[in-house]
Design a protein around this motif. Structure first.
Motif, PDB file in Angstrom:
ATOM      1  N   CYS A 178       0.888  -1.175   0.000  1.00 55.99           N
ATOM      2  CA  CYS A 178       0.000   0.000   0.000  1.00 55.99           C
ATOM      3  C   CYS A 178       0.918   1.215   0.000  1.00 55.99           C
ATOM      4  CB  CYS A 178      -0.882  -0.051   1.244  1.00 55.99           C
ATOM      5  SG  CYS A 178      -1.878   1.423   1.560  1.00 55.99           S
ATOM      6  N   THR A 179       1.073   1.847  -1.164  1.00 53.81           N
ATOM      7  CA  THR A 179       2.044   2.928  -1.329  1.00 53.81           C
ATOM      8  C   THR A 179       1.366   4.287  -1.255  1.00 53.81           C
ATOM      9  OG1 THR A 179       3.402   1.512  -2.741  1.00 53.81           O
ATOM     10  CG2 THR A 179       3.814   3.884  -2.841  1.00 53.81           C
ATOM     11  N   ARG A 180       1.925   5.134  -0.388  1.00 47.01           N
ATOM     12  CA  ARG A 180       1.374   6.489  -0.202  1.00 47.01           C
ATOM     13  C   ARG A 180       2.041   7.425  -1.194  1.00 47.01           C
ATOM     14  NH1 ARG A 180       0.072   9.656   5.458  1.00 47.01           N
ATOM     15  NH2 ARG A 180       0.230  11.786   4.653  1.00 47.01           N
TER      16      ARG A 180
ATOM     17  N   ILE B 202       4.592   7.606   4.867  1.00 46.60           N
ATOM     18  CA  ILE B 202       3.617   6.558   5.163  1.00 46.60           C
ATOM     19  C   ILE B 202       3.429   6.407   6.664  1.00 46.60           C
ATOM     20  CG2 ILE B 202       5.356   4.719   5.128  1.00 46.60           C
ATOM     21  CD1 ILE B 202       1.687   4.432   3.939  1.00 46.60           C
ATOM     22  N   SER B 203       4.491   6.708   7.408  1.00 41.01           N
ATOM     23  CA  SER B 203       4.417   6.564   8.868  1.00 41.01           C
ATOM     24  C   SER B 203       3.807   7.773   9.557  1.00 41.01           C
ATOM     25  CB  SER B 203       5.820   6.321   9.441  1.00 41.01           C
ATOM     26  OG  SER B 203       6.684   7.379   9.080  1.00 41.01           O
ATOM     27  N   ALA B 204       3.409   8.788   8.789  1.00 38.43           N
ATOM     28  CA  ALA B 204       2.867  10.008   9.395  1.00 38.43           C
ATOM     29  C   ALA B 204       1.511   9.778  10.059  1.00 38.43           C
ATOM     30  CB  ALA B 204       2.753  11.108   8.349  1.00 38.43           C
ATOM     31  N   ASN B 205       0.741   8.838   9.536  1.00 39.06           N
ATOM     32  CA  ASN B 205      -0.593   8.536  10.070  1.00 39.06           C
ATOM     33  C   ASN B 205      -0.771   7.021  10.123  1.00 39.06           C
ATOM     34  OD1 ASN B 205      -0.957  11.018   7.930  1.00 39.06           O
ATOM     35  ND2 ASN B 205      -1.920  11.422   9.905  1.00 39.06           N
TER      36      ASN B 205
ATOM     37  N   PHE C 270       5.941  -1.505   7.731  1.00 39.27           N
ATOM     38  CA  PHE C 270       6.267  -0.408   6.817  1.00 39.27           C
ATOM     39  C   PHE C 270       7.523  -0.729   6.041  1.00 39.27           C
ATOM     40  CE2 PHE C 270       3.059   2.229   8.046  1.00 39.27           C
ATOM     41  CZ  PHE C 270       3.141   2.796   9.309  1.00 39.27           C
ATOM     42  N   ASP C 271       7.630  -0.160   4.852  1.00 36.10           N
ATOM     43  CA  ASP C 271       8.876  -0.119   4.104  1.00 36.10           C
ATOM     44  C   ASP C 271       9.103   1.354   3.765  1.00 36.10           C
ATOM     45  OD1 ASP C 271      10.220  -1.631   1.041  1.00 36.10           O
ATOM     46  OD2 ASP C 271      11.002  -0.121   2.415  1.00 36.10           O
TER      47      ASP C 271
ATOM     48  N   ALA D  21       3.126   0.743   3.221  1.00 39.51           N
ATOM     49  CA  ALA D  21       2.738  -0.173   4.280  1.00 39.51           C
ATOM     50  C   ALA D  21       2.486  -1.531   3.640  1.00 39.51           C
ATOM     51  CB  ALA D  21       1.480   0.324   4.983  1.00 39.51           C
ATOM     52  N   SER D  22       2.606  -2.572   4.432  1.00 44.09           N
ATOM     53  CA  SER D  22       2.392  -3.922   3.903  1.00 44.09           C
ATOM     54  C   SER D  22       1.573  -4.754   4.866  1.00 44.09           C
ATOM     55  CB  SER D  22       3.732  -4.626   3.656  1.00 44.09           C
ATOM     56  OG  SER D  22       4.457  -3.988   2.637  1.00 44.09           O
ATOM     57  N   LEU D  23       0.734  -5.586   4.288  1.00 42.38           N
ATOM     58  CA  LEU D  23       0.014  -6.607   5.037  1.00 42.38           C
ATOM     59  C   LEU D  23       0.593  -7.951   4.620  1.00 42.38           C
ATOM     60  CD1 LEU D  23      -2.410  -7.592   6.816  1.00 42.38           C
ATOM     61  CD2 LEU D  23      -3.728  -7.706   4.681  1.00 42.38           C
TER      62      LEU D  23
END
Lengths: 116, 110
Positions: free
Chosen positions: B22-24, B29-32, B67-68, B74-76
């Protein structure tokens, strides 16, 4: 166990109005946020509206000025007043609620069909 | 405003491990916090990961979130795949005033 039960969906003509309700049990105190999320047939999830504890509200651009989110004083029941409905508003509408540090809980949804 | 991009579909065999990204598009990506939802055919979504990497009670520890930061994703990850894991998976984050959903990933377990 948290349960959310939506109601109020149905068939409505373009330009018409509907009021959706979502009654919560099992998580009626300490909620931080409640939302409405919709899913058009065969499509993905789309956020519609957000109500924070304390009353601050936000809306997706696609529904701003037409939909109003609210809750009762106990925050047990969430509402979505929908007016000036369009065919593109056709979707299953889900309510969610949650607390910080806890999971997001979902209802089973209610179907709204806007068609003449 | 940002968008979240997910692969349209992934497939893997039972017992294997699969990762859904899931790419922002902008902002860290870690901001929220990131949530992950599972939606089986004909059913409502349910939460499988909340606040980046927390599992609700009842969700097996085969499900994990991470996270990456190098790819701002983010990854599941689902290990020990079972046929009942076959579903659509959605990531979701927010910027304080709106929720943002990824387009969803259809997981096929074959």
């Amino acid at each position: 166990e948290v349960q959310l039960v939506e109601s109020g969906g149905g068939l409505v003509q373009p330009g018409g109005s509907l009021r959706l309700s979502c009654v919560a049990s099992g998580l009626t105190a300490g909620v931080n946020f409640m939302t409405w999320v919709r899913q058009a047939p065969g499509k993905g999830l789309e956020w519609v509206s957000l109500l924070y504890h304390g009353g601050t509200t936000y809306y997706a651009d696609s529904v701003k000025g037409r939909f109003t989110i609210s809750s009762d004083d106990s925050e047990t029941t969430l509402f979505l007043q929908m007016s000036r409905l369009r065919p593109e508003d056709t979707a299953t509408y889900y309510c969610t609620r949650g607390r910080y540090g806890d999971s997001v809980h979902w209802g089973r949804g209610t179907l709204v069909t806007v068609s003449s | 405003n940002f968008i979240l991009t997910q692969p349209h579909s992934v497939s893997e065999s039972p017992g294997k491990t699969v990762t859904i990204s899931c790419t922002r598009s902008s902002g860290r990506i870690s901001a929220n916090y990131v949530q992950w939802y599972q939606q089986r055919p004909g059913s409502a979504p349910t939460t499988v990961i909340y606040e980046d990497n927390e599992r609700p009670s009842g969700v097996p520890d085969r499900f994990s979130g991470s996270f990456d930061r190098s790819s701002n994703s983010a990854s599941l990850t689902i290990s020990g795949l079972r046929t009942e894991d076959e579903a659509d998976y959605y990531c979701q984050s927010y910027d304080g005033s709106k929720w943002v959903f990824g387009g969803g990933t259809k997981l096929t377990v074959l």
